[in-house]
Design a protein around this motif. Structure first.
Motif, short mmCIF file in Angstrom:
data_model
loop_
_atom_site.label_atom_id
_atom_site.label_comp_id
_atom_site.label_asym_id
_atom_site.label_seq_id
_atom_site.Cartn_x
_atom_site.Cartn_y
_atom_site.Cartn_z
N UNK A 1 29.94 9.37 -10.11
CA UNK A 1 28.74 10.14 -10.47
C UNK A 1 28.15 9.68 -11.81
N UNK A 2 26.83 9.76 -11.92
CA UNK A 2 26.18 9.32 -13.17
C UNK A 2 25.64 10.49 -13.99
N UNK A 3 25.91 11.72 -13.55
CA UNK A 3 25.44 12.88 -14.32
C UNK A 3 23.93 13.05 -14.20
N UNK A 4 23.33 13.69 -15.19
CA UNK A 4 21.88 13.89 -15.20
C UNK A 4 21.43 15.03 -14.29
N UNK A 5 20.13 15.28 -14.32
CA UNK A 5 19.52 16.31 -13.48
C UNK A 5 19.07 15.66 -12.18
N UNK A 6 19.50 16.24 -11.07
CA UNK A 6 19.18 15.66 -9.75
C UNK A 6 18.07 16.48 -9.08
N UNK A 7 17.01 15.81 -8.70
CA UNK A 7 15.88 16.52 -8.08
C UNK A 7 15.42 15.75 -6.83
N UNK A 8 15.16 16.49 -5.76
CA UNK A 8 14.49 15.89 -4.59
C UNK A 8 13.29 16.76 -4.26
N UNK A 9 12.12 16.18 -4.35
CA UNK A 9 10.91 16.94 -4.06
C UNK A 9 10.18 16.26 -2.90
N UNK A 10 9.93 17.06 -1.85
CA UNK A 10 9.33 16.52 -0.62
C UNK A 10 7.98 17.20 -0.40
N UNK A 11 6.94 16.41 -0.26
CA UNK A 11 5.61 16.97 0.00
C UNK A 11 5.28 16.71 1.46
N UNK A 12 4.94 17.77 2.18
CA UNK A 12 4.72 17.63 3.63
C UNK A 12 3.69 18.65 4.09
N UNK A 13 3.29 18.54 5.34
CA UNK A 13 2.22 19.39 5.83
C UNK A 13 2.65 20.82 6.07
N UNK A 14 3.96 21.03 6.36
CA UNK A 14 4.49 22.38 6.56
C UNK A 14 5.70 22.54 5.65
N UNK A 15 6.07 23.77 5.37
CA UNK A 15 7.18 23.99 4.43
C UNK A 15 8.53 23.59 5.02
N UNK B 1 10.65 21.64 8.73
CA UNK B 1 10.55 20.99 10.02
C UNK B 1 9.40 19.99 10.06
N UNK B 2 9.25 19.24 8.96
CA UNK B 2 8.20 18.21 8.93
C UNK B 2 8.69 17.04 8.08
N UNK B 3 8.24 15.85 8.46
CA UNK B 3 8.61 14.66 7.70
C UNK B 3 7.76 14.56 6.44
N UNK B 4 8.26 13.77 5.48
CA UNK B 4 7.57 13.68 4.17
C UNK B 4 6.28 12.89 4.26
N UNK B 5 5.24 13.40 3.62
CA UNK B 5 4.07 12.56 3.34
C UNK B 5 4.46 11.66 2.17
N UNK B 6 5.05 12.30 1.17
CA UNK B 6 5.61 11.60 0.01
C UNK B 6 6.83 12.39 -0.43
N UNK B 7 7.89 11.70 -0.81
CA UNK B 7 9.03 12.41 -1.41
C UNK B 7 9.51 11.61 -2.61
N UNK B 8 10.07 12.33 -3.56
CA UNK B 8 10.61 11.67 -4.76
C UNK B 8 12.03 12.17 -4.98
N UNK B 9 12.96 11.25 -5.04
CA UNK B 9 14.35 11.57 -5.39
C UNK B 9 14.61 11.00 -6.77
N UNK C 1 13.62 7.06 -6.58
CA UNK C 1 13.33 6.41 -5.29
C UNK C 1 12.28 7.27 -4.59
N UNK C 2 11.41 6.60 -3.85
CA UNK C 2 10.27 7.31 -3.24
C UNK C 2 10.28 7.12 -1.72
N UNK C 3 10.01 8.20 -1.00
CA UNK C 3 9.94 8.15 0.46
C UNK C 3 8.53 8.41 0.97
N UNK C 4 8.31 8.10 2.24
CA UNK C 4 7.02 8.35 2.88
C UNK C 4 5.98 7.30 2.54
N UNK C 5 6.39 6.23 1.85
CA UNK C 5 5.40 5.25 1.41
C UNK C 5 5.62 3.85 1.99
N UNK C 6 6.79 3.61 2.55
CA UNK C 6 7.10 2.24 2.98
C UNK C 6 8.08 2.24 4.15
#
Ligand SMILES: Cc1cc2nc3c(=O)[nH]c(=O)nc-3n(C[C@H](O)[C@H](O)[C@H](O)COP(=O)(O)OP(=O)(O)OC[C@H]3O[C@@H](n4cnc5c(N)ncnc54)[C@H](O)[C@@H]3O)c2cc1C
Ligand code: SF4
Length: 316
Positions: free
Chosen positions: A221-235, A237-245, A257-262
């Protein structure tokens, strides 16, 4: 659905041998993606190798101070594991943002990494799709592309990778362990597992035919604050438009790392060096070379805003 033969493997060697013995075999784990694709005849394996009997359902400490996650550990069990929640919170949060409770109870670690794109044209067998039928064309290019890639896309395919878990694994520098049909094993850094589409979007990973994922290891483990934020059309049961881990340390440095972009989890180490300077500086580096379509240029602003929200949350 096309007919197929089925066998239950009771050892990794038996699974690998079964894969070697058939030219169009697939492993099946939770089946939550593969069975849907088979019903639509997008995947038409002639032979299914059920790997659920293998002893890959444990999470164990490694000598290096990390964790080895068996390929068959269910998403629910992984998200709930005390060590994952304490030391790799990003992974737990990413998993819990995905699918539904029922699906997570079935979905496995390996299957999640290898799930296929959610491009709607890939699922519509009346449309051309280079990923489904190589050389047929890409209906998304010139079509409706709100969900599609803005980075790393090609003239052949602009699909994104849908996994939330893979974004966390990328930020955590996970390693994928495998066994090949000839019995040899290897360890693949997660950064090298998923491919960009190029001219061969049907080849999505660097795994060879019949290569079985046995586990995924997390480093110390590397410590630090861990955040995963997922932006999607519904709150839910939906895949990410964009997500940031993100993992953010007290001094503002960290990983993103970013999801929903590539076509693969997107991480640019040079962009992480900008984290203490704020979201705009990170986004500028991260999105360098972006090629949005007319429908999805909003994703560029959305990445920056989501990053800003994540960095602000990390500061408390
Ligand atoms: C309605 C719905 C909503 C969803 N929402 C989300 C979401 O928001 N976020 C998200 O991330 N996911 C989401 N998913 C996807 C879900 O997470 C995946 O379907 C699941 O993780 C796949 O795991 P599985 O074990 O069921 O894989 P399977 O369907 O069994 O297999 C998937 C692929 O992996 C291969 N495979 C499986 N195990 C191995 C192995 N050990 N070695 C090599 N190859 C292997 C199979 O051959 C197949 O090609 C959703 C799915 C559905 C149906
Ligand atoms: S973007 Fe990729 S998956 Fe979607 S239609 Fe085009 S080739 Fe197929």
């Amino acid at each position: 659905m096309k007919s197929f033969t089925y066998e239950k493997a009771n050892s990794p060697a038996a699974a690998a041998a079964a894969a070697a013995g058939s030219s169009n075999a697939r492993f099946i784990a939770g089946g939550t993606n593969l069975l849907d694709l088979m019903k639509l005849e997008i995947e038409t394996p002639s032979h299914l190798i059920d790997v659920n009997g293998l002893a890959f359902d444990k999470i164990e400490p490694t000598q290096e101070g990390g964790l080895r996650i068996g390929a068959l550990v269910r998403n629910t069990a992984l998200a709930a594991d005390e060590r994952i929640r304490r030391d790799y919170g990003l992974l737990s949060r990413a998993l819990l943002s995905g699918a539904s409770g029922q699906l997570r109870n079935k979905a496995t670690t390996a299957g999640n990494l290898l799930q296929r794109t959610r491009c709607p044209y890939f699922y519509d067998t009346n449309q051309p799709c280079n990923k489904r039928t190589p050389g047929s064309g890409c209906a998304a290019i010139g079509g409706v592309t709100r969900q599609h890639a803005v980075l790393g896309s090609s003239e052949s395919c602009i699909a994104t990778h849908p996994s939330d878990m893979a974004i966390a694994m990328r930020a955590l520098d996970a390693t994928v362990e495998t066994v090949r049909p000839d019995g040899t094993t290897r360890a693949i850094p997660i950064a090298d597992l998923h491919r960009l589409p190029g001219e061969t979007p049907h080849i999505e990973t660097t795994l060879s035919a019949g290569e079985l994922i046995t586990s995924v290891t997390l480093p110390k483990p590397v410590g630090g604050t861990h955040i995963y934020r997922k932006v999607r059309d519904r709150a839910s049961y939906a895949f990410a438009l964009v997500s940031v881990g993100a993992i953010v340390q007290r001094d503002g440095t960290g990983r993103v790392a970013v999801g929903g972009v590539a076509h693969k989890p997107w991480r640019v180490e040079a962009a992480e060096a900008e984290m203490p300077r704020g979201a705009k500086a990170v986004a500028t580096r991260l999105l360098d070379g972006a090629r949005p379509t007319r429908d999805n240029s909003f994703k560029l602003a959305l990445v920056e805003r989501t990053l800003a929200a994540v960095l602000s949350e990390a500061k408390g």
